[in-house]
Design a protein around this motif. Sequence first.
Motif, PDB file in Angstrom:
ATOM      1  N   ILE A   3       0.705  -1.319   0.107  1.00  0.00           N
ATOM      2  CA  ILE A   3       0.110  -0.086   0.014  1.00  0.00           C
ATOM      3  C   ILE A   3       0.931   1.225  -0.418  1.00  0.00           C
ATOM      4  N   SER A   4       1.526   1.517   0.556  1.00  0.00           N
ATOM      5  CA  SER A   4       2.754   2.112   1.169  1.00  0.00           C
ATOM      6  C   SER A   4       3.944   2.468   1.070  1.00  0.00           C
ATOM      7  N   ASP A   5       4.213   0.925   1.254  1.00  0.00           N
ATOM      8  CA  ASP A   5       6.027   0.291   1.317  1.00  0.00           C
ATOM      9  C   ASP A   5       6.135   0.776   2.336  1.00  0.00           C
ATOM     10  N   SER A   6       5.499   1.187   3.299  1.00  0.00           N
ATOM     11  CA  SER A   6       5.906   1.108   5.462  1.00  0.00           C
ATOM     12  C   SER A   6       5.421  -0.020   6.300  1.00  0.00           C
ATOM     13  N   VAL A   7       5.792  -0.149   6.315  1.00  0.00           N
ATOM     14  CA  VAL A   7       4.848  -1.279   7.668  1.00  0.00           C
ATOM     15  C   VAL A   7       4.952  -0.555   9.860  1.00  0.00           C
ATOM     16  N   ARG A   8       4.373  -0.960   9.917  1.00  0.00           N
ATOM     17  CA  ARG A   8       4.603  -0.515  11.480  1.00  0.00           C
ATOM     18  C   ARG A   8       4.312  -2.166  12.173  1.00  0.00           C
ATOM     19  N   VAL A   9       4.631  -2.146  13.205  1.00  0.00           N
ATOM     20  CA  VAL A   9       4.176  -3.207  13.527  1.00  0.00           C
ATOM     21  C   VAL A   9       3.241  -3.428  15.236  1.00  0.00           C
ATOM     22  N   GLY A  10       1.871  -4.542  14.999  1.00  0.00           N
ATOM     23  CA  GLY A  10       1.777  -3.892  16.120  1.00  0.00           C
ATOM     24  C   GLY A  10       0.922  -5.272  16.625  1.00  0.00           C
ATOM     25  N   GLY A  11      -0.315  -5.193  17.856  1.00  0.00           N
ATOM     26  CA  GLY A  11      -0.801  -6.588  17.830  1.00  0.00           C
ATOM     27  C   GLY A  11      -2.292  -6.245  17.501  1.00  0.00           C
ATOM     28  N   LEU A  12      -2.600  -7.076  17.178  1.00  0.00           N
ATOM     29  CA  LEU A  12      -3.971  -7.745  17.016  1.00  0.00           C
ATOM     30  C   LEU A  12      -4.888  -9.080  17.786  1.00  0.00           C
ATOM     31  N   VAL A  13      -6.138  -9.235  18.121  1.00  0.00           N
ATOM     32  CA  VAL A  13      -6.365 -10.306  18.509  1.00  0.00           C
ATOM     33  C   VAL A  13      -7.262 -11.137  17.229  1.00  0.00           C
ATOM     34  N   ARG A  14      -6.729 -12.371  17.031  1.00  0.00           N
ATOM     35  CA  ARG A  14      -7.020 -13.266  16.238  1.00  0.00           C
ATOM     36  C   ARG A  14      -7.375 -14.462  16.778  1.00  0.00           C
ATOM     37  N   HIS A  15      -7.763 -15.134  15.988  1.00  0.00           N
ATOM     38  CA  HIS A  15      -8.028 -16.972  16.990  1.00  0.00           C
ATOM     39  C   HIS A  15      -6.581 -17.687  16.349  1.00  0.00           C
ATOM     40  N   ALA A  16      -5.999 -18.194  17.369  1.00  0.00           N
ATOM     41  CA  ALA A  16      -4.687 -18.462  17.457  1.00  0.00           C
ATOM     42  C   ALA A  16      -4.744 -20.191  17.616  1.00  0.00           C
ATOM     43  N   LEU A  17      -3.517 -20.794  16.877  1.00  0.00           N
ATOM     44  CA  LEU A  17      -3.277 -21.948  17.273  1.00  0.00           C
ATOM     45  C   LEU A  17      -2.579 -22.480  17.924  1.00  0.00           C
ATOM     46  N   PRO A  18      -1.788 -23.127  19.073  1.00  0.00           N
ATOM     47  CA  PRO A  18      -0.236 -22.817  18.973  1.00  0.00           C
ATOM     48  C   PRO A  18       0.104 -24.191  18.212  1.00  0.00           C
ATOM     49  N   LEU A  19       0.105 -23.906  17.688  1.00  0.00           N
ATOM     50  CA  LEU A  19       0.314 -25.896  15.869  1.00  0.00           C
ATOM     51  C   LEU A  19       1.736 -26.324  17.000  1.00  0.00           C
ATOM     52  N   HIS A  20       2.840 -25.661  18.036  1.00  0.00           N
ATOM     53  CA  HIS A  20       3.715 -26.898  17.779  1.00  0.00           C
ATOM     54  C   HIS A  20       3.778 -27.081  19.118  1.00  0.00           C
ATOM     55  N   GLU A  21       2.517 -27.414  19.860  1.00  0.00           N
ATOM     56  CA  GLU A  21       2.155 -28.581  21.003  1.00  0.00           C
ATOM     57  C   GLU A  21       1.538 -29.833  20.225  1.00  0.00           C
ATOM     58  N   PHE A  22       1.172 -29.997  18.731  1.00  0.00           N
ATOM     59  CA  PHE A  22       0.604 -30.921  17.662  1.00  0.00           C
ATOM     60  C   PHE A  22       1.650 -31.869  16.874  1.00  0.00           C
ATOM     61  N   PRO A  58       7.092   0.261  -5.253  1.00  0.00           N
ATOM     62  CA  PRO A  58       6.976   1.251  -4.042  1.00  0.00           C
ATOM     63  C   PRO A  58       5.799   1.632  -3.805  1.00  0.00           C
ATOM     64  N   MET A  59       4.785   1.856  -3.107  1.00  0.00           N
ATOM     65  CA  MET A  59       3.889   3.066  -2.752  1.00  0.00           C
ATOM     66  C   MET A  59       5.114   4.559  -2.991  1.00  0.00           C
ATOM     67  N   ALA A  60       5.762   4.110  -2.362  1.00  0.00           N
ATOM     68  CA  ALA A  60       6.004   6.134  -2.475  1.00  0.00           C
ATOM     69  C   ALA A  60       6.200   6.709  -3.201  1.00  0.00           C
ATOM     70  N   ASP A  61       7.185   5.395  -4.318  1.00  0.00           N
ATOM     71  CA  ASP A  61       7.048   5.870  -5.853  1.00  0.00           C
ATOM     72  C   ASP A  61       6.564   6.129  -6.082  1.00  0.00           C
ATOM     73  N   LEU A  62       4.970   5.854  -6.541  1.00  0.00           N
ATOM     74  CA  LEU A  62       4.163   5.989  -7.260  1.00  0.00           C
ATOM     75  C   LEU A  62       3.679   6.952  -6.095  1.00  0.00           C
ATOM     76  N   LEU A  63       3.090   7.725  -5.780  1.00  0.00           N
ATOM     77  CA  LEU A  63       2.692   8.879  -5.318  1.00  0.00           C
ATOM     78  C   LEU A  63       4.012  10.071  -4.602  1.00  0.00           C
ATOM     79  N   SER A  64       4.985   9.939  -5.731  1.00  0.00           N
ATOM     80  CA  SER A  64       5.889  11.123  -5.265  1.00  0.00           C
ATOM     81  C   SER A  64       5.600  11.645  -6.507  1.00  0.00           C
ATOM     82  N   GLU A  65       6.902  12.697  -6.249  1.00  0.00           N
ATOM     83  CA  GLU A  65       6.901  13.225  -7.674  1.00  0.00           C
ATOM     84  C   GLU A  65       6.268  13.973  -9.070  1.00  0.00           C
ATOM     85  N   ARG A  66       7.053  12.786  -8.934  1.00  0.00           N
ATOM     86  CA  ARG A  66       7.091  11.827 -10.677  1.00  0.00           C
ATOM     87  C   ARG A  66       6.036  12.038 -11.327  1.00  0.00           C
TER      88      ARG A  66
END
Length: 744
Positions: A297-316, A721-729
């Motif tokens: 979308i914009s080429d850059s990301v940020r890390v955060g937290g989000l609640v989702r359904h999760a499976l502890p696969l390593h236990e299986f 990258p989205m930054a190039d698409l939305l640049s002054e070019r």
Amino acid sequence: MRIDTFDPATLSDAFGIDMSTIDLPGVVGLGAGWGRVAPGRRSDPHQHDEIEMFVIVSGSGEVVVDGARHPVGPGTVVKFDPFETHVIDNTGDTDVVFVTCYWREPRHAEEVAARPGRRRFAERPVFVFSTPPTPNGDLHLGHLSGPYLGADAFVRFQRMNGAQAWHLTGSDDYQSYVVAKAAQEQSTPEQVASHYGAEITRTLELMDIRPDQFTVTSADAGYREGLRDFFAAVEASGQVARRELPALFDAETGRYLYEVNVSGICPSCAAATNGNICEECGEPNIVADLIEARSRISDSVRVGGLVRHALPLHEFREVVTRHHRLGRVPARLRELAERVFARETLDLPLSHPAQWGVAPRGADDQVIWVWPEMSYGFLHGIARLGARIGEMWQADKPEQDWKIVHFFGYDNSFYHAILYPVLYRLAFPHWEPDIDYHVNEFYLLDNQKFSTSRQHAVWGKDILSPKTVDAVRFYLSRTRPEGERTNFEREAYTATVREVLIDGWQGWLDDLGRRLNTRYGGVVPDAGIWTPEHTAFHARLGRRLAAVTAHLGQDGFSLRAATAELEGIVTDARAFAAREEVLADASGWQSERRTAIAMELAAARLLSRVATPVMPRFAARLAALLGESEPTWPSTVDLVPAGTGLDLTGQVFFVAEPAPPAPPDAAPEPLPWLADLVRSTLGLPAQAVVADKTLRELGASSLQAVAVQYQILERLDLDIPMADLLSERNIAALSRELAEAVAR
């Protein structure tokens, strides 16, 4: 005399239960032991080359042999053939104690291993799945060569051997890639899935692949509620719950990123990858662990937290290991499981924030991730098939006797062979699914991956017709990527059709027909005196039959190897004919000449039968010319009945139509195309001047910029990258940069 008494103190762990050895001094070739299965326990599934016999001393339970359950109790004697997968399950409330004896009979083991119906394939329903294709585009030869051709040939062979086998697939409508395609085409996910789903079914039809069940997930009645029920059962296990896990978001818009909307470096193998799965090493990522992650979308990301359904696969780990001992699981998949479970933890999200998909009950802010969804889709397909043919199969009550066979590409291995067995265990604790896995690698085009984005593909509709379908199926089978990546080459395809099929197969049959007409009036002669050369040729055909039977069977399925044997039949027959032809005009050898022509016709008859799974049209036509009806799989090399009138001369089975030419390279100056793309995406008039303006100046929204970015990726295989698409070019400058990047 020797007496051995059961002693619990001598027991130790083996095969998942308690075992000890009975010492038999002086007895050669016979082994024996004691076994104990505690209440609620069962042995690990296993098979071996020995014949084995259980004598139940005390307790009650069940012996499970290749999916069939048999009650056992004191005084029961059970004998297992070599290679039968068996389990002893204690269903009572006291210990099951038994004596086991085992010995080797190599000839019997060899006979058992060669049986086409082995592992009860001829005794239970066999559901063969090709991975449901994503309806964001049509099928090219890379797709067709893998799961779809493999599953089709597999089912044809099984049916010829009397098995009740069905081919099931569908359209995987709720993929995020469908959403991306809809944005690119200024359409809706519903319209995109419907359009490309229909195109996919038409291409399969052209390939003579007609699945017995094709499930359209977004339109099938009852699918959504059935999926919710399945996911609720998974949740009810207590192993899957809503938890906050690390997640990636676009740094500018805050949009949640997964699958197609994010790329980076695989944390396991350092290859370039999209979110959630790496096509190179097959391992999953959880997106937040990508290295150098980039948002589309914009080429850059940020890390955060989000609640989702999760499976502890390593236990299986143990669940998956046990499952992998039950059916056919190639070493490649077991090795992948070893790598996945080497991780200390793997908390796998099973739901994602999205609008396109099926929401779990009580969680309308997210949808069930499409890959876990697919595990239910297979069961739903079985139920839908059953309803149509009068069977009471139910998606929420899978049966132990079902045999499931999966065909898929290696990039889907994690989901099929690791994740799905765990989900089934959680949803149906008492079901032990008996599944075989057949995996293919990437099929290359001119030594590069098939690519929709670069239009680097040979599309099914570009090459398939009633005249070419058998040749295409033959060449794809001959070069199928089994165990390693293989390559489709247009020139090699054309040469193979001309040299192998037309000059080789068709030429031999035409010459055989001419000789039959000239010398025997087109009537099949009875075999006369046999020479050692005739006997040797007959034996050689028998070995070809045994080999192609093994290569199309459930244990050693390989279309490449099977096709090599088909070629071998014709090669052997032509060489035999050339050797025998030196006596064509010699007097005194008429009886031997009759045998030689009868043997060649036997080779043609064999070819008409064993080519059916690979080349059904050719096989059916040749069989009809030889006076045969719907063929079954042969167990022996049989002569064509004497007195049969037939004419093989002048028959055209194959035509020399070249493969489609390579698409032209991208134009060095993509400005006209890019300008049209910008105008259509932004809803501007066709005559609007855009070359001297930037996307921002033209009023592009972030979603519209994503659509432009995705189309550039699709057309030119350039991830801008989205930054190039939305640049002054401006658009003209951006066009020049694209041209330079393509040239590099």
